[in-house]
Design a protein around this motif. Structure first.
Motif, PDB file in Angstrom:
ATOM      1  N   ARG A 104      40.271  42.301  43.682  1.00  0.00           N
ATOM      2  CA  ARG A 104      41.568  41.619  43.474  1.00  0.00           C
ATOM      3  C   ARG A 104      41.755  40.370  44.346  1.00  0.00           C
ATOM      4  N   ILE A 105      40.712  39.924  44.925  1.00  0.00           N
ATOM      5  CA  ILE A 105      41.163  38.781  45.657  1.00  0.00           C
ATOM      6  C   ILE A 105      41.281  37.561  45.052  1.00  0.00           C
ATOM      7  N   PRO A 106      42.455  36.951  45.515  1.00  0.00           N
ATOM      8  CA  PRO A 106      42.804  35.563  44.768  1.00  0.00           C
ATOM      9  C   PRO A 106      41.712  34.895  44.216  1.00  0.00           C
ATOM     10  N   ARG A 107      41.544  34.170  43.221  1.00  0.00           N
ATOM     11  CA  ARG A 107      40.535  33.390  42.452  1.00  0.00           C
ATOM     12  C   ARG A 107      41.190  32.302  42.006  1.00  0.00           C
ATOM     13  N   VAL A 108      40.307  30.997  42.144  1.00  0.00           N
ATOM     14  CA  VAL A 108      40.618  29.724  41.763  1.00  0.00           C
ATOM     15  C   VAL A 108      40.917  29.589  40.183  1.00  0.00           C
ATOM     16  N   GLY A 139      37.469  29.701  52.814  1.00  0.00           N
ATOM     17  CA  GLY A 139      38.769  30.250  53.234  1.00  0.00           C
ATOM     18  C   GLY A 139      39.182  30.200  54.437  1.00  0.00           C
ATOM     19  N   ARG A 140      40.407  30.497  54.802  1.00  0.00           N
ATOM     20  CA  ARG A 140      41.106  30.652  56.183  1.00  0.00           C
ATOM     21  C   ARG A 140      40.231  31.581  57.088  1.00  0.00           C
ATOM     22  N   GLN A 151      35.901  31.595  41.620  1.00  0.00           N
ATOM     23  CA  GLN A 151      35.528  31.775  42.685  1.00  0.00           C
ATOM     24  C   GLN A 151      36.828  32.232  43.650  1.00  0.00           C
ATOM     25  N   ALA A 152      36.566  33.282  44.552  1.00  0.00           N
ATOM     26  CA  ALA A 152      37.316  33.936  45.596  1.00  0.00           C
ATOM     27  C   ALA A 152      37.910  32.635  46.628  1.00  0.00           C
ATOM     28  N   TRP A 166      43.235  38.306  39.872  1.00  0.00           N
ATOM     29  CA  TRP A 166      43.220  38.568  38.375  1.00  0.00           C
ATOM     30  C   TRP A 166      43.744  39.838  38.047  1.00  0.00           C
ATOM     31  N   GLY A 167      44.061  40.742  39.053  1.00  0.00           N
ATOM     32  CA  GLY A 167      44.810  42.020  38.976  1.00  0.00           C
ATOM     33  C   GLY A 167      43.718  43.106  38.669  1.00  0.00           C
ATOM     34  N   THR A 168      43.860  44.098  38.134  1.00  0.00           N
ATOM     35  CA  THR A 168      43.132  45.130  38.033  1.00  0.00           C
ATOM     36  C   THR A 168      42.611  45.272  36.410  1.00  0.00           C
ATOM     37  N   GLY A 169      41.625  46.026  36.376  1.00  0.00           N
ATOM     38  CA  GLY A 169      40.913  46.011  34.884  1.00  0.00           C
ATOM     39  C   GLY A 169      39.772  45.118  34.394  1.00  0.00           C
TER      40      GLY A 169
END
Length: 419
Positions: free
Chosen positions: A97-101, A121-122, A111-112, A89-92
């Motif tokens: 900043r983990i990728p989210r579904v 996750g891996r 969710q991350a 989602w980026g900042t703000g």
């Protein structure tokens, strides 16, 4: 020591007497495997490989690296934990900043994903099949370790320390003749029982137990001890081109078979622990000098460039060497009456040390004690005097107070004239 073999098991207490240079090449009895009793059919010289240094550290290192070379490569799926439609989602937005579904309308959305700390996750550092599985070992190091393991098979205490039951054996190493003609398991069991090696086979049978770990699901249901190792020099002459001796011993629990030209350290020292109980055929035993060298320092005929290692010390009894007359004669005489270094003490805390440095300090200390006692006595007298005088003054004050009160009561001007 230089002798690691040909020690009768029933006289292990005399083993130390054999560790001399004179017994470097003793004779080993050869027993007839087909006779009804333990008949001695001849004798052979003990090969020089049994005089090789027993290097436990080298055997353990080589065994550890050799055991790694039979591993099967494994790895997780390269796409495991990465099959999500997720983007950061980026900042703000006050979130990591983990990728989210992506998407919406479900618990999974937002969710991350991907990270090793995320659900589904891996893993961190996914395993790969191109890991370095194999370990290179120097040829000379492998040969040295094999020679040490062979030498350890002739040391009765080491064989017994591995747990082998060899109390009924006549001799270690055990060399049998006419063993190559045996092809039936029944005959092999009879031979083992005749020479007292059946106790070790029974030990192996009794040790069979179910594995405690997950190997039960991987075709490794049971585990058991290791029994005798039969070493032969027979060629292919049996069922499906196999030696007859292998057909006889292959189905006995714990018994393993090896060819003398292809001795394996994993069999000679299972687990990296030296002292495997070995049963040699006469042909295999006589072939050892050509494989490893006739004597320490001699080059082997069948191994190019390999020289049988020799011990750094011809006599390993270090205490005997130090106490020998030759070494004691070259030593300096014992120094008698060594001066004892006094312990330093602080004269400010140790009065004895202060008295040695300043003899007047004793008189000075005594005078200080007398002065303190006199001062304490004077102070006690003064306090007693003050307490005594104060008591008299208190009594006088009380008497004066009573008299004053009586005078006021009797005075007409204080309380008025009496009626």
């Amino acid at each position: 020591g230089v002798l690691h073999a040909s020690i009768p098991v029933r006289s292990c207490a005399l083993a130390n007497n054999f560790f001399t240079m004179a017994a470097a090449r003793p004779l080993v009895n050869v027993y007839n495997a087909l006779s009804d009793d333990t008949e001695v059919s001849g004798s052979v010289e003990l090969p020089g490989v049994f005089s090789a240094p027993i290097r436990r550290d080298l055997v353990h290192l080589v065994h550890k690296n050799m055991a790694k070379n039979s591993r099967q490569a494994y790895a997780v799926n390269k796409d495991a934990g990465m099959q999500h439609s997720a983007i950061s989602w980026g900042t703000g937005r006050a979130v990591a900043r983990i990728p989210r579904v992506a998407s919406s309308g479900t618990h999974r959305s937002g969710q991350a994903a991907f990270g090793n700390m995320c659900r589904k996750g891996r893993m961190f550092g996914p395993t790969k099949t191109w890991r370095k599985w194999h370990r290179k070992i120097n040829v000379n190091m492998r040969r040295f370790a094999t020679a040490s393991a062979v030498a350890a098979t002739g040391v009765t205490p080491l064989v017994m320390a591995r747990g082998h039951r060899i109390e009924s054996l006549n001799e270690v190493p055990l060399v049998l003749d006419n063993l190559d003609g045996v092809s039936k398991v029944k005959e092999a069991l009879a031979i083992l029982a005749r020479f007292g090696a059946d106790e070790d086979v029974e030990r192996v049978k009794d040790s069979k137990a179910k594995r405690a770990t997950k190997g039960k699901m991987r075709n490794r249901m049971f585990r058991q001890r290791r029994g005798p190792l039969v070493i032969h020099a027979q060629g292919k002459d049996g069922d499906k081109g196999r030696p007859l001796v292998e057909l006889a011993f292959r189905n006995i629990p714990g018994v393993e078979i090896a060819h003398v030209d292809r001795l394996n350290l994993l069999q000679l020292a299972p687990g990296g622990h030296m002292g495997r109980f070995c049963i040699w055929t006469k042909d295999a035993f006589e072939r050892l000098p050509a494989l490893f060298g006739a004597a320490p320092g001699a080059e082997a005929e069948l191994k190019s460039g390999f020289v049988l290692p020799r011990s750094v010390m011809a006599n390993a009894d270090l205490a005997r060497l130090l106490n020998s007359s030759e070494i004691q004669a070259a030593l300096n005489p014992k120094k008698a009456g060594q001066r004892k270094v006094p312990r330093k003490s602080n004269p400010l805390r140790n009065r004895g040390q202060m008295a040695r440095l300043n003899p007047y300090s004793v008189h000075q200390r005594r005078q200080e004690i007398l002065d303190a006692e006199a001062k304490a006595a004077g102070r006690a007298r003064v306090l007693h005097k003050k307490r005594t005088e104060s008591d008299e003054k208190i009594k006088a004050r009380r008497v004066a107070s009573r008299n004053f009160f009586k005078s006021m009561v009797s005075d007409d001007w204080t309380f008025g004239a009496s009626a």
